[in-house]
Design a protein around this motif. Sequence first.
Motif, PDB file in Angstrom:
ATOM      1  N   VAL A  69     -35.148 -45.788 -32.015  1.00 26.86           N
ATOM      2  CA  VAL A  69     -36.080 -44.852 -31.383  1.00 26.86           C
ATOM      3  C   VAL A  69     -35.276 -43.968 -30.439  1.00 26.86           C
ATOM      4  CG1 VAL A  69     -38.208 -44.569 -30.053  1.00 26.86           C
ATOM      5  CG2 VAL A  69     -37.903 -46.581 -31.503  1.00 26.86           C
ATOM      6  N   PRO A  70     -34.831 -42.806 -30.910  1.00 25.23           N
ATOM      7  CA  PRO A  70     -34.050 -41.930 -30.031  1.00 25.23           C
ATOM      8  C   PRO A  70     -34.892 -41.216 -28.990  1.00 25.23           C
ATOM      9  CG  PRO A  70     -34.370 -40.900 -32.168  1.00 25.23           C
ATOM     10  CD  PRO A  70     -34.927 -42.282 -32.280  1.00 25.23           C
ATOM     11  N   ARG A  71     -36.232 -41.215 -29.179  1.00 21.89           N
ATOM     12  CA  ARG A  71     -37.082 -40.505 -28.224  1.00 21.89           C
ATOM     13  C   ARG A  71     -38.508 -41.015 -28.351  1.00 21.89           C
ATOM     14  NH1 ARG A  71     -39.559 -34.531 -28.982  1.00 21.89           N
ATOM     15  NH2 ARG A  71     -39.818 -35.473 -31.047  1.00 21.89           N
ATOM     16  N   GLN A  72     -39.023 -41.532 -27.243  1.00 19.95           N
ATOM     17  CA  GLN A  72     -40.451 -41.805 -27.118  1.00 19.95           C
ATOM     18  C   GLN A  72     -40.809 -41.568 -25.655  1.00 19.95           C
ATOM     19  OE1 GLN A  72     -43.992 -44.926 -28.360  1.00 19.95           O
ATOM     20  NE2 GLN A  72     -41.917 -45.684 -28.216  1.00 19.95           N
ATOM     21  N   LEU A  73     -41.569 -40.510 -25.416  1.00 21.27           N
ATOM     22  CA  LEU A  73     -41.903 -40.110 -24.062  1.00 21.27           C
ATOM     23  C   LEU A  73     -43.237 -40.722 -23.654  1.00 21.27           C
ATOM     24  CD1 LEU A  73     -40.896 -36.341 -24.369  1.00 21.27           C
ATOM     25  CD2 LEU A  73     -39.436 -38.346 -24.049  1.00 21.27           C
ATOM     26  N   TYR A  74     -43.454 -40.859 -22.347  1.00 19.12           N
ATOM     27  CA  TYR A  74     -44.612 -41.596 -21.843  1.00 19.12           C
ATOM     28  C   TYR A  74     -45.385 -40.775 -20.822  1.00 19.12           C
ATOM     29  CZ  TYR A  74     -43.306 -45.819 -24.245  1.00 19.12           C
ATOM     30  OH  TYR A  74     -43.041 -46.736 -25.240  1.00 19.12           O
ATOM     31  N   PRO A  75     -46.652 -40.421 -21.127  1.00 19.90           N
ATOM     32  CA  PRO A  75     -47.435 -39.630 -20.184  1.00 19.90           C
ATOM     33  C   PRO A  75     -47.924 -40.422 -18.977  1.00 19.90           C
ATOM     34  CG  PRO A  75     -48.769 -40.167 -22.105  1.00 19.90           C
ATOM     35  CD  PRO A  75     -47.376 -40.635 -22.403  1.00 19.90           C
ATOM     36  N   ASN A  76     -47.903 -41.761 -19.051  1.00 16.86           N
ATOM     37  CA  ASN A  76     -48.382 -42.577 -17.929  1.00 16.86           C
ATOM     38  C   ASN A  76     -47.275 -43.408 -17.295  1.00 16.86           C
ATOM     39  OD1 ASN A  76     -47.989 -44.498 -19.878  1.00 16.86           O
ATOM     40  ND2 ASN A  76     -50.050 -45.359 -19.806  1.00 16.86           N
ATOM     41  N   GLN A  77     -46.017 -43.054 -17.545  1.00 19.24           N
ATOM     42  CA  GLN A  77     -44.886 -43.709 -16.909  1.00 19.24           C
ATOM     43  C   GLN A  77     -43.962 -42.653 -16.309  1.00 19.24           C
ATOM     44  OE1 GLN A  77     -44.584 -46.762 -16.257  1.00 19.24           O
ATOM     45  NE2 GLN A  77     -45.660 -47.970 -17.805  1.00 19.24           N
ATOM     46  N   ARG A  78     -43.235 -43.049 -15.276  1.00 20.21           N
ATOM     47  CA  ARG A  78     -42.344 -42.119 -14.591  1.00 20.21           C
ATOM     48  C   ARG A  78     -41.017 -41.951 -15.325  1.00 20.21           C
ATOM     49  NH1 ARG A  78     -44.243 -41.342  -9.287  1.00 20.21           N
ATOM     50  NH2 ARG A  78     -46.117 -42.569  -8.857  1.00 20.21           N
TER      51      ARG A  78
ATOM     52  N   ALA B 219     -52.706 -43.499 -15.447  1.00 13.36           N
ATOM     53  CA  ALA B 219     -52.589 -42.292 -14.634  1.00 13.36           C
ATOM     54  C   ALA B 219     -51.609 -41.319 -15.273  1.00 13.36           C
ATOM     55  CB  ALA B 219     -52.129 -42.650 -13.222  1.00 13.36           C
ATOM     56  N   TYR B 220     -51.950 -40.036 -15.241  1.00 15.45           N
ATOM     57  CA  TYR B 220     -51.069 -39.021 -15.820  1.00 15.45           C
ATOM     58  C   TYR B 220     -49.912 -38.738 -14.868  1.00 15.45           C
ATOM     59  CZ  TYR B 220     -49.353 -34.680 -17.837  1.00 15.45           C
ATOM     60  OH  TYR B 220     -48.555 -33.710 -18.394  1.00 15.45           O
ATOM     61  N   VAL B 221     -48.710 -39.118 -15.276  1.00 17.95           N
ATOM     62  CA  VAL B 221     -47.470 -38.816 -14.547  1.00 17.95           C
ATOM     63  C   VAL B 221     -46.452 -38.264 -15.547  1.00 17.95           C
ATOM     64  CG1 VAL B 221     -47.804 -40.420 -12.625  1.00 17.95           C
ATOM     65  CG2 VAL B 221     -46.803 -41.258 -14.759  1.00 17.95           C
ATOM     66  N   GLY B 222     -46.935 -37.448 -16.475  1.00 17.78           N
ATOM     67  CA  GLY B 222     -46.116 -37.017 -17.598  1.00 17.78           C
ATOM     68  C   GLY B 222     -45.254 -35.813 -17.350  1.00 17.78           C
ATOM     69  N   GLN B 223     -45.246 -35.244 -16.143  1.00 16.94           N
ATOM     70  CA  GLN B 223     -44.409 -34.080 -15.868  1.00 16.94           C
ATOM     71  C   GLN B 223     -44.135 -33.998 -14.379  1.00 16.94           C
ATOM     72  OE1 GLN B 223     -47.894 -31.502 -17.247  1.00 16.94           O
ATOM     73  NE2 GLN B 223     -46.899 -30.075 -15.823  1.00 16.94           N
ATOM     74  N   GLY B 224     -43.032 -33.330 -14.030  1.00 18.66           N
ATOM     75  CA  GLY B 224     -42.747 -33.072 -12.630  1.00 18.66           C
ATOM     76  C   GLY B 224     -41.823 -34.078 -11.984  1.00 18.66           C
TER      77      GLY B 224
ATOM     78  N   ALA C 296     -49.992 -45.841 -24.095  1.00 20.25           N
ATOM     79  CA  ALA C 296     -48.561 -45.896 -23.782  1.00 20.25           C
ATOM     80  C   ALA C 296     -47.894 -44.772 -24.562  1.00 20.25           C
ATOM     81  CB  ALA C 296     -47.986 -47.271 -24.130  1.00 20.25           C
ATOM     82  N   GLY C 297     -46.725 -45.040 -25.157  1.00 22.26           N
ATOM     83  CA  GLY C 297     -46.100 -44.050 -26.009  1.00 22.26           C
ATOM     84  C   GLY C 297     -46.841 -43.915 -27.323  1.00 22.26           C
ATOM     85  N   GLY C 298     -46.478 -42.890 -28.105  1.00 26.13           N
ATOM     86  CA  GLY C 298     -47.203 -42.580 -29.327  1.00 26.13           C
ATOM     87  C   GLY C 298     -47.162 -43.659 -30.376  1.00 26.13           C
ATOM     88  N   VAL C 299     -46.179 -44.570 -30.332  1.00 27.66           N
ATOM     89  CA  VAL C 299     -46.104 -45.655 -31.315  1.00 27.66           C
ATOM     90  C   VAL C 299     -46.069 -47.014 -30.630  1.00 27.66           C
ATOM     91  CG1 VAL C 299     -44.971 -44.215 -33.037  1.00 27.66           C
ATOM     92  CG2 VAL C 299     -43.571 -45.518 -31.450  1.00 27.66           C
ATOM     93  N   SER C 300     -46.507 -47.082 -29.380  1.00 26.26           N
ATOM     94  CA  SER C 300     -46.309 -48.310 -28.604  1.00 26.26           C
ATOM     95  C   SER C 300     -47.512 -48.714 -27.771  1.00 26.26           C
ATOM     96  CB  SER C 300     -45.082 -48.170 -27.695  1.00 26.26           C
ATOM     97  OG  SER C 300     -43.906 -48.001 -28.442  1.00 26.26           O
ATOM     98  N   SER C 301     -48.733 -48.523 -28.273  1.00 27.40           N
ATOM     99  CA  SER C 301     -49.898 -48.989 -27.540  1.00 27.40           C
ATOM    100  C   SER C 301     -49.836 -50.498 -27.333  1.00 27.40           C
ATOM    101  CB  SER C 301     -51.184 -48.640 -28.299  1.00 27.40           C
ATOM    102  OG  SER C 301     -51.362 -47.253 -28.371  1.00 27.40           O
ATOM    103  N   LEU C 302     -50.454 -50.949 -26.242  1.00 29.15           N
ATOM    104  CA  LEU C 302     -50.501 -52.371 -25.935  1.00 29.15           C
ATOM    105  C   LEU C 302     -51.896 -52.893 -26.252  1.00 29.15           C
ATOM    106  CD1 LEU C 302     -48.728 -52.239 -22.466  1.00 29.15           C
ATOM    107  CD2 LEU C 302     -47.719 -52.966 -24.621  1.00 29.15           C
ATOM    108  N   PRO C 303     -52.044 -53.780 -27.236  1.00 25.07           N
ATOM    109  CA  PRO C 303     -53.379 -54.298 -27.546  1.00 25.07           C
ATOM    110  C   PRO C 303     -53.890 -55.225 -26.455  1.00 25.07           C
ATOM    111  CG  PRO C 303     -51.720 -55.396 -28.879  1.00 25.07           C
ATOM    112  CD  PRO C 303     -51.013 -54.308 -28.135  1.00 25.07           C
ATOM    113  N   ALA C 304     -55.186 -55.148 -26.214  1.00 25.25           N
ATOM    114  CA  ALA C 304     -55.861 -56.055 -25.295  1.00 25.25           C
ATOM    115  C   ALA C 304     -56.975 -56.760 -26.056  1.00 25.25           C
ATOM    116  CB  ALA C 304     -56.444 -55.295 -24.105  1.00 25.25           C
TER     117      ALA C 304
END
Length: 754
Positions: free
Chosen positions: A265-274, A716-721, A81-89
């Motif tokens: 958290v003023p900024r946390q970007l997500y490479p697998n979210q739109r 899935a990588y949806v981190g740009q565009g 997920a984000g750099g400080v927000s992994s989801l444990p399984a």
Amino acid sequence: MAHSYSVRALLALAGAAVAAGGPVHADSVTTLDEIVVRPAQSGALPTATVLDRTELERARARTSDSAALLRQVPGVSLYGAGGVSSLPAIRGLADNRLRIRIDGMDLTASCPNHMNPPLSYVDPNAIGSVAVYAGIVPVSQGGDSIGGSIVAETLVPELAAPGETLLGGELGGYYRSNGDAYGANLAATAANEQVGLRYVGALANADNYDAARDFKTTTATGRVGHTLGLDEVGSSAYETESQRLGFAWRRDNHLLTAQVSYQDVPRQLYPNQRMDMLGNEATQLNLRYSGDFAWGRLAAQAFYEKVDHFMDFGPDKRFWYGPASGMMAINGMPCAPIGSTCAEGMPMYTESKTLGLGLTADIDLSARHLLRLGAEYRGYDLDDWWPPSGAAMWPGTFDNINDGQRDRFALFGELEMRPAADWLALLGVRYEWVDMDTGDVRGYSSAPTAPGNQSAEALAFNASDRARIDGNLNLSLLAQYSIDEHARIELGYAHLVRSPSLYERYTWSSWTMAAIMNNTVGDGNGYVGDIDLAPEQADTVALTFAWQNPDDTRALTATPYYTRVTDYIDAVAYDPATWRANRFNVLRYANQDAELYGIDVAGRLPLGEGKLGRFGLAGVLGYTRGKNLDTGAGLYNIMPLNLTLTLTQALGGWDNALEVVMVDTKDHLSTVRNEIETPGYSLVNLRASYAWPKVRLDFGVENLLDRMYDLPLGGAYVGQGRTMVINPTDGTLAWGTAVPGMGRSFYVGVNLRF
């Protein structure tokens, strides 16, 4: 940013005090002995995997993500997920399927993308202990979950010995080369034998990280003048700050603690979210009492949390969209007049409030029998709304969830018995009443011609009966037989039940643009809820064999397990006629049956001792297989077979490790989600630390050989565009690209006790 200045100022002042030889007293400094995590109530069976304080200290310089502290726990894996927000399984079950508590607070992610999971609210430096209950969960630790429980406790205020005072703290910082990540932390304690105060502040910042090599074919982001390198993982940057102030008061056998915490958290970007998280403020108030009496122990708690959450497109995702086919912006630039021809981003707001109450009594029936009784209440309110930003979004606000409510009432009883010296048993029953409802909704437009059929779907949703009440019965049975003082066998069975979340039941729009904004698993698809979802019911059986030699230098634990889930909440195609392979689709939550099985193994052994120090070898192996019994396909995001081997060396103040991580190919996939296959890989990590009486230095290299690999649970990588378009054709967001892992990264961290 005003709050950030306060933390930085405190860090600077503390550093100046240490440098100037301020009020630091050697007799007030306590060493950080190994802390074994224990269940919240005394006397519970040793079903939890524990992390000690030493391991938590080692991880400080390597991660800003508290969930990553669990990486070495058998059976635990992490959704990216984000750099400080992994989801444990835990054994293939993640997120809402786990009960995660921090200082007794039962928290929930308040976001349609679950960008703010419970562990993201606490910095790794603030955590004092963690316990992980996998599969077989005592009912006192479970509830509204089917995969397990994670119980994290922060470093509460210490109290001094009688007649003494305590004054001290810690000051630390770190730097990691990949992503130019840095952070700092401060902890300060003042106490006498009755009253204690503790402050903990931390901040963390990072830019996008780089993969080991190029993994995509375009540098475009959809913003004129802004490009990303072919090896740069877009939308992986973050910035966060947290502060905690705790108070403790003790009188005789009674202890009262109070804590207030704030995170920004003023900024946390997500490479697998739109979307990206561009604002998250959380305030928590927590009051706890415990007391020892002649008959046993009483514990009570009340807590409150308020979350204000904001999402939009970060700097690596297209910001301007026009009304033309496919929502394409005109030459990637703003177009006028605003409100009629252009959409200015995609603002999304979430606000939640949580109130929790709990009361637990441990009653000593005899020297061999303990009865635990408890009652809990958790009230959760959620609003999720999206203001119009132009183009097809005018003229109104889109109500994703309006006045959502999810209240839980629980009663439980748990009996611990020792019928013989070598037998220990537990029997627990828990009943939960879950009351859910939500208000009327509307789309951006109420006109019948509004895109995506949003008007008709809103009318149908509002005409439905949305109130739901679930009565959930949980059972836990556990028996432990001690073969001798060094070996034991533990057999457990649990029937655990979880009601659907608000997002699973009440997200209502199948409009592609709205559906893809509701995604909690990072697979790039869009999701629609189902009011009539039934609760998930999991039956789990597990057998544990554990052995260690007399001096605890050799140990082996193995746990095979099997879980059958009735009414597992999976996904189906919203419209089977439009579903396509090898692309992103709109899906709908649906009840199906599933099974999960596997084995967790952990062990350690000494290799010898000589002039170069003590050498040892530790290993953790995990295997999980998940299957949808209705379709025969795999369950989503199941960690493939994996093995971690660690060669350790200790000499004087040195504590070093060479770690090898091996992961098999992930090819048993969720077909309906078009889950991306990831190849197997192996990584080498090198770690070293040296500890003086008051200073600890950590340094090392992650991914030493700069190996290119895809994260098996990274999505899935949806981190740009053009992320607002489900399947764009310009090459910036093509299906089939997994989120890659981080390339080589050097790190260094220092921690000073004063």
